[in-house]
Design a protein around this motif. Structure first.
Motif, mmCIF file in Angstrom:
data_model
loop_
_atom_site.group_PDB
_atom_site.id
_atom_site.type_symbol
_atom_site.label_atom_id
_atom_site.label_comp_id
_atom_site.label_asym_id
_atom_site.label_seq_id
_atom_site.Cartn_x
_atom_site.Cartn_y
_atom_site.Cartn_z
ATOM 1 N N ALA A 195 0.885 -1.113 0.092
ATOM 2 C CA ALA A 195 -0.010 0.139 -0.125
ATOM 3 C C ALA A 195 0.844 1.223 0.047
ATOM 4 O O ALA A 195 0.522 2.266 -0.703
ATOM 5 C CB ALA A 195 -1.047 -0.045 1.289
ATOM 6 N N ALA A 196 1.901 1.254 0.731
ATOM 7 C CA ALA A 196 2.841 2.345 0.660
ATOM 8 C C ALA A 196 3.262 2.481 -0.600
ATOM 9 O O ALA A 196 3.827 3.870 -0.916
ATOM 10 C CB ALA A 196 3.800 1.950 1.890
ATOM 11 N N ALA A 197 3.877 1.521 -1.149
ATOM 12 C CA ALA A 197 4.550 1.550 -2.567
ATOM 13 C C ALA A 197 3.546 2.261 -3.463
ATOM 14 O O ALA A 197 4.014 3.029 -4.532
ATOM 15 C CB ALA A 197 5.116 0.206 -2.870
ATOM 16 N N ARG A 198 2.311 1.787 -3.640
ATOM 17 C CA ARG A 198 1.309 2.176 -4.443
ATOM 18 C C ARG A 198 1.014 3.888 -3.933
ATOM 19 O O ARG A 198 0.850 4.442 -5.177
ATOM 20 C CB ARG A 198 -0.003 1.176 -4.298
ATOM 21 N N LYS A 199 1.041 4.186 -2.958
ATOM 22 C CA LYS A 199 0.881 5.518 -2.632
ATOM 23 C C LYS A 199 1.939 6.200 -2.948
ATOM 24 O O LYS A 199 1.533 7.562 -3.685
ATOM 25 C CB LYS A 199 0.602 5.730 -0.920
ATOM 26 N N GLU A 200 2.957 6.026 -2.935
ATOM 27 C CA GLU A 200 4.132 6.600 -3.357
ATOM 28 C C GLU A 200 4.377 6.915 -4.779
ATOM 29 O O GLU A 200 4.427 7.663 -5.479
ATOM 30 C CB GLU A 200 5.620 5.856 -2.874
#
Length: 225
Positions: free
Chosen positions: A203-208
């Motif tokens: 989720a953090a990678a997608r948000k970034e």
């Protein structure tokens, strides 16, 4: 007429025999396999994309990639075999020897306290340090930062799971079944945590990635005449 004791499954009987005759080897193989499965199941359940491989790769390579079996899964197996199992064998063995033959409420509370205040912190620190190395830490400072960042989070989980599992074992599980019981609990908790962490990272990678895309779009709009 009372019901007799249910017969033990032959595979479990053989496992317990191996555990009795070759305890460290059996624990190492078990823990290595469970750590490997935790990584593979975690990657699949979290929905991680399979690694990119060449189109002309061998069929076995493609199969392993689709199953999310990668170098990290192998490293986790090695961690379980060479680090986690021997350490647990020594620590738990020491704890059991210290309380051997002791019964009653005080002995049980003492065993719980020793497990939570001595064994759990050591396990947490070694686990986090090993994960830092497996995930690519290049220096001692990086390993220390990883341990500091996650120590109390891991310890809190252990402080919840360990007393519950120990109480259940003391009340309902024969001593000779303690190792399979605790291995199963650790596998279930470890798999759950693995899935949770991987989903958070995904989720953090997608948000970034979304933020980078918005930044590129905003920059392109501002540069238009």
């Amino acid at each position: 007429m009372s019901a007799g004791k249910a017969p033990m499954h032959p595979l479990l009987a053989r496992y317990l025999t191996q555990l009795s005759t070759n305890p460290l080897r059996t624990k190492a193989l078990t823990t290595g396999m469970f750590c490997f499965l935790q990584e593979v199941i975690g990657s699949n359940a979290a929905g991680l994309p399979p690694p990119q491989i060449p189109k002309d790769a061998a069929p076995l390579t493609k199969t392993l990639a689709r199953a999310r079996i990668d170098s990290k899964a192998i490293k986790m197996a090695l961690y379980g075999f060479f680090v986690s199992a021997p350490m647990a064998h020594f620590l738990v063995g020491t704890l059991q020897k210290a309380f051997a033959g002791k019964t009653g409420l005080k002995a049980r509370l003492g065993q719980l306290l020793a497990s939570n205040l001595l064994i759990s912190p050591i396990n947490a620190a070694v686990f986090l340090a090993s994960m830092a190395v497996i995930n690519g830490a290049k220096s001692v400072d990086e390993v220390i930062r990883t341990v500091k960042a996650g120590f109390f989070s891991v310890l809190r989980v252990s402080w919840v799971v360990s007393p519950l599992s120990m109480t259940i074992a003391q009340q309902f599980i024969p001593v000779e079944m303690w190792v399979p019981f605790f291995n199963t609990i650790q596998f279930m908790v470890g798999t759950f945590m693995n899935i949770k962490v991987k989903k958070m990272r995904l989720a953090a990678a997608r948000k970034e990635a979304e933020e980078r895309e918005r930044e590129r779009a905003r920059t392109a709009t501002e540069e238009r005449p």
